[in-house]
Motif scaffolding. Structure first.
Motif, short mmCIF file in Angstrom:
data_model
loop_
_atom_site.label_atom_id
_atom_site.label_comp_id
_atom_site.label_asym_id
_atom_site.label_seq_id
_atom_site.Cartn_x
_atom_site.Cartn_y
_atom_site.Cartn_z
N TRP A 1 -2.24 8.05 -4.66
CA TRP A 1 -1.27 7.29 -3.87
C TRP A 1 0.09 7.96 -3.95
O TRP A 1 0.35 8.76 -4.84
N VAL A 2 0.98 7.53 -3.09
CA VAL A 2 2.31 8.15 -3.07
C VAL A 2 3.05 7.91 -4.38
O VAL A 2 3.77 8.79 -4.86
N VAL A 3 2.85 6.76 -4.99
CA VAL A 3 3.52 6.49 -6.28
C VAL A 3 3.10 7.54 -7.30
O VAL A 3 3.90 8.03 -8.10
N PHE B 1 9.66 -1.42 -13.24
CA PHE B 1 9.80 -1.37 -11.78
C PHE B 1 8.48 -1.72 -11.12
O PHE B 1 7.42 -1.26 -11.57
N LEU B 2 8.55 -2.54 -10.08
CA LEU B 2 7.34 -2.95 -9.37
C LEU B 2 7.46 -2.55 -7.90
O LEU B 2 8.53 -2.68 -7.30
N ALA B 3 6.35 -2.08 -7.33
CA ALA B 3 6.33 -1.78 -5.88
C ALA B 3 4.88 -1.69 -5.41
O ALA B 3 3.95 -1.75 -6.20
N GLY B 4 4.74 -1.54 -4.11
CA GLY B 4 3.41 -1.38 -3.51
C GLY B 4 3.00 -2.59 -2.72
O GLY B 4 2.13 -2.54 -1.86
N GLU B 5 3.62 -3.71 -3.00
CA GLU B 5 3.32 -4.97 -2.31
C GLU B 5 4.44 -5.92 -2.70
O GLU B 5 5.23 -5.63 -3.61
N ARG B 6 4.48 -7.06 -2.06
CA ARG B 6 5.52 -8.03 -2.37
C ARG B 6 5.32 -8.55 -3.79
O ARG B 6 4.20 -8.83 -4.21
N ASP C 1 12.08 -5.20 -8.54
CA ASP C 1 11.16 -5.07 -7.41
C ASP C 1 11.81 -4.07 -6.46
O ASP C 1 12.98 -4.22 -6.12
N HIS C 2 11.10 -3.04 -6.07
CA HIS C 2 11.67 -2.12 -5.09
C HIS C 2 10.65 -1.77 -4.03
O HIS C 2 9.45 -1.80 -4.26
N TRP C 3 11.18 -1.47 -2.87
CA TRP C 3 10.33 -1.37 -1.66
C TRP C 3 10.31 0.05 -1.13
O TRP C 3 11.37 0.64 -0.94
N TRP C 4 9.11 0.55 -0.94
CA TRP C 4 9.00 1.84 -0.27
C TRP C 4 7.63 2.03 0.33
O TRP C 4 6.79 1.12 0.29
N GLN C 5 7.43 3.17 0.94
CA GLN C 5 6.21 3.43 1.72
C GLN C 5 5.78 4.88 1.51
O GLN C 5 6.62 5.71 1.15
N HIS D 1 14.93 -8.58 2.12
CA HIS D 1 13.72 -9.36 1.85
C HIS D 1 12.63 -8.80 2.76
O HIS D 1 12.79 -8.83 3.98
N VAL D 2 11.59 -8.27 2.16
CA VAL D 2 10.50 -7.67 2.94
C VAL D 2 9.40 -8.71 3.04
O VAL D 2 8.85 -9.13 2.01
N MET D 3 9.12 -9.17 4.25
CA MET D 3 8.22 -10.32 4.38
C MET D 3 6.77 -9.91 4.66
O MET D 3 5.86 -10.36 4.00
N ILE E 1 -2.79 -3.94 5.52
CA ILE E 1 -2.72 -4.94 4.45
C ILE E 1 -2.62 -4.20 3.11
O ILE E 1 -3.01 -3.03 3.01
N ASN E 2 -2.10 -4.89 2.11
CA ASN E 2 -1.98 -4.30 0.78
C ASN E 2 -2.89 -5.05 -0.18
O ASN E 2 -2.64 -6.19 -0.50
N VAL E 3 -3.95 -4.37 -0.59
CA VAL E 3 -4.94 -5.00 -1.45
C VAL E 3 -4.80 -4.38 -2.85
O VAL E 3 -5.05 -3.19 -3.01
#
Ligand code: COA
Ligand code: AMP
Length: 632
Positions: free
Chosen positions: A285-287, A363-368, A387-391, A490-492, A499-501
């Motif tokens: 994965w990218v992480v 640090f948490l990411a990958g999904e809400r 919590d941080h958001w990326w793709q 806020h990423v909804m 989907i993020n499983v």
């Protein structure tokens, strides 16, 4: 103005000046001619004309600076009960010799190399060896089926595949070689050779003339030096789920990537050279690319490569054991890992058994991140939880709490504030900026900062259509959300069918393509429904062809097996139900969103455009038979 605001503003007001200064932190064989080449906008290129080598910046540079004895990589594998560690000098030796093996077999600058590996040090060596030669690696996650691997081989047309005999999942050994052989058979392009590491848990049979033994080749290999490449040359392709079964080959370049990731370590994660950094993810994965391999090594950290699960290998205390044993300073993982630990050990009994005092932040990411999990982690670990958001596309965080710049108060439910370099905005359907607190499309004003993808491999038109066409001048993240009055994002939810499983990105469209291929299925829909541990899981609805009078349970079992066989176990597609018909708008669009709300027992409104309202009641009845759509 605080340090965060100042840095953020500067990065937007003078991106070229900002990133040119930041770029001084890495080694350039030749400085760039232009900080930002905008001549092909909306395709931008950072540090055009500059030359460097990514592997040199990750490894050799530190050895030359006298840090050869510092630990670079620690492999901790509860899956096998083994540990190994490599200093920067040892890592250099492994990588240089592996590059020597590849070069001798004809791999050079610009050639593609598929890496199909479990979480073992050789996976990181493979990536770095490719980078050393200027070859372009494409790592394929081990949980994908042969068909997914074949699609990637066909698209990347690799000269070589680097692999191992097996991966290890709790309770079972996954033989990689039969999957690889099958994939090569299916693929339209064949690699010249495969280099295979035999692991003791499973011996792979070799095809003479094509397959080479890793250990044998390494035993006689000669070290290869670092090949200077253009900053704008691709470093890797990472395939990620798109809106169809056809994955998107996200391209990462060399220069911008090294600059941005090095900056991110100090400024987002507050990690200094010499610190121990652990991203509990997978190199597939990218992480894993950014924060198991490249960023910690650019920043001269010790990176932990963990082959295990948060629970069950052997228990919910393994994360704390690893932190204690290797004195981990910063941990990065997906919320689902913490949900799994919390479920097994709600009181945090295991945490008390270990000394985790080295840990400074999570640090948490990958999904809400659901607030309950975040609060639990904060309370039990007593460190800042971010919590941080990326793709995959962005390669590093769009939003975060930049601990290295200035820590601001955590707001549960928010993924933080835009990171310097990312001009995040929220637009409505007409492309107008919406007010604070209003939901819209999360977009980033161009140019994207260094490290973000310049394009998609072999698919510039798809790149343009998917990301650039909807709002000219902006990158479409395909996430919906809002920015509140205090600047917190806020990423909804996704606006497409991703989907993020369990933090793994999957396409429901891809699954629908598989279901539709079943001979008895006339129509189908797959949607992501809420799951207590994995965040979301896919759920299928099937309409059978007229005249098919088989037991619906048998068809369901067959489609479940089919998704596992075609996409892989990681899809976690385990539930489906046969229905009489699917609800559609009058123009024929399947109402997946409404069905998802019904399945998750959320309030929903009868869509005005529905062709027959009675169908939704029927769907609710069918979903109840498999445990969904209950009353709240
Ligand atoms: N190779 C082969 N199979 C794999 C695999 C791999 N690398 N990774 C996962 N699988 C399989 C699993 O064995 C499982 O198979 P099963 O259906 O036979 O049980 C299936 O794919 C689904 O895997 P997963 O979604 O990971 O579920 P899990 O039940 O095995 O584990 C967690 C649940 C929460 C422990 C696990 O998802 C986890 O550790 N998540 C951490 C999040 C993470 O790393 N995210 C990456 C992005 S940051
Ligand atoms: P991937 O490309 O696998 O990293 O998945 C990217 C997607 O995961 C994003 O587009 C979001 O939908 C989701 N995502 C990642 N991090 C977060 C987060 N912190 N909060 C909410 N969603 C997230």
């Amino acid at each position: 103005m605080g340090a965060y605001q100042q840095t953020y503003q500067r990065s937007l007001d003078d991106p070229e000046g900002f990133w040119a200064e930041v770029a001084e932190a890495i080694h350039w064989d030749k400085k760039w001619d232009k900080v930002l080449d905008d001549s092909g906008a909306p395709e931008y290129h950072w540090f055009a004309g500059g030359k460097l080598n990514t592997c040199y910046n990750a490894v050799d540079r530190h050895v030359e600076a006298g840090f050869g004895d510092q630990l670079a990589l620690v492999y901790d594998s509860p899956a096998t009960g083994k540990q190994r560690s490599y200093t920067y000098a040892e890592l250099q030796d492994q990588v240089a010799r592996l590059a020597g093996v590849l070069a001798e077999k004809g791999v050079g600058k610009g050639d593609r190399v598929i890496v199909y590996m479990p979480m073992i040090p050789e996976a990181a060596f493979s990536m770095l060896a490719c980078a050393r030669l200027g070859a372009i690696h494409s790592v394929v996650f081990g949980g994908f089926a042969a068909n997914e691997l074949a699609v990637r081989i066909t698209d990347a047309a690799p000269k070589a595949v680097l692999t191992a005999s097996c991966g290890i999942e709790p309770g079972r050994v996954i033989a990689y070689k039969p999957l690889l052989d099958q994939a090569i058979e299916m693929a339209e392009c064949k690699p010249d050779f495969c280099l295979l590491l035999q692991r003791p848990q499973e011996a792979a049979s070799m095809i003479p003339g094509r397959d080479l033994d890793w250990e044998e080749c390494m035993a006689t290999a000669t070290a290869h030096g670092c090949v200077s490449v253009e900053a704008t040359d691709p470093l890797y392709i990472l395939y990620t789920s798109g809106t169809t079964g056809e994955p998107k080959g996200v391209v990462r370049d060399n220069g911008g990537h090294a600059v941005a990731l090095t900056w991110s370590m100090r400024n987002i994660y507050d990690v200094q050279p010499g610190d121990v950094y652990w991203a509990a993810s997978d190199v597939g994965w990218v992480v894993g690319h950014s924060y198991i391999v490249y960023a910690p090594l650019f920043n001269r950290n010790t990176t932990i490569l963990f082959e295990g699960k948060p629970v069950g290998t052997p228990d919910a205390g393994v994360f704390w054991r690893v932190i204690e044993e290797h004195k981990v300073n910063v941990l990065f993982t997906a919320p689902t890992a913490f949900r799994a630990i919390k479920k097994e050990d709600p009181d945090g009994t295991f945490i008390k058994k270990y000394d985790i005092s080295s840990l400074r932040s999570l640090f948490l990411a990958g999904e809400r991140s659901d607030p309950a999990t975040l609060e639990w982690a904060e309370e039990k670990l007593a460190v800042p939880v971010v919590d941080h958001w990326w793709q995959t596309e962005t390669g590093w965080a769009i939003c975060a709490n930049c601990l290295g710049l200035e820590q601001f108060p955590t707001l549960h439910g928010s993924a933080g504030k835009p990171v310097p370099g990312w001009n995040l905005q929220v637009l409505d359907e007409s492309g107008k900026q919406v007010e604070s607190d209003k939901i819209g499309a999360l977009v980033v004003k161009l140019p994207l900062p260094p490290g973000a993808f310049p394009t998609l491999w072999n698919a510039p038109k798809r790149w343009y259509q998917a990301y650039m066409a909807e709002y000219p001048g902006y990158y479409l993240t395909a996430d919906a959300g809002m920015i509140d009055a205090n600047g917190y994002a806020h990423v909804m939810s996704r606006t497409d069918d991703i989907i993020n499983v369990a933090g793994h990105r999957l396409s429901t469209g891809g699954m629908e393509e598989v279901l539709a291929g079943h001979p008895d299925v006339a129509e189908c829909a797959v949607m992501g429904v809420a799951d207590e541990m994995k965040g979301q899981v896919p759920l299928g609805l099937l309409v059978l062809k007229s005249g098919v009078d088989r037991n619906p349970d048998d068809v369901v079992a067959e489609v479940v097996a089919l998704v596992r066989e075609r996409i892989g176990p990681v899809a976690a597609f385990k539930k489906a139900v046969v229905v009489n018909r699917l609800p559609k708008t009058r123009s024929g669009k399947i109402l997946r969103g409404t069905m998802r709300k019904i399945a998750d027992s959320e309030p929903w409104k009868m869509p005005a455009t529905i062709d027959d309202p009675a169908i939704l009641r029927e769907i609710g009845d069918s979903l109840r038979t498999i445990g969904y759509a209950g009353d709240k």
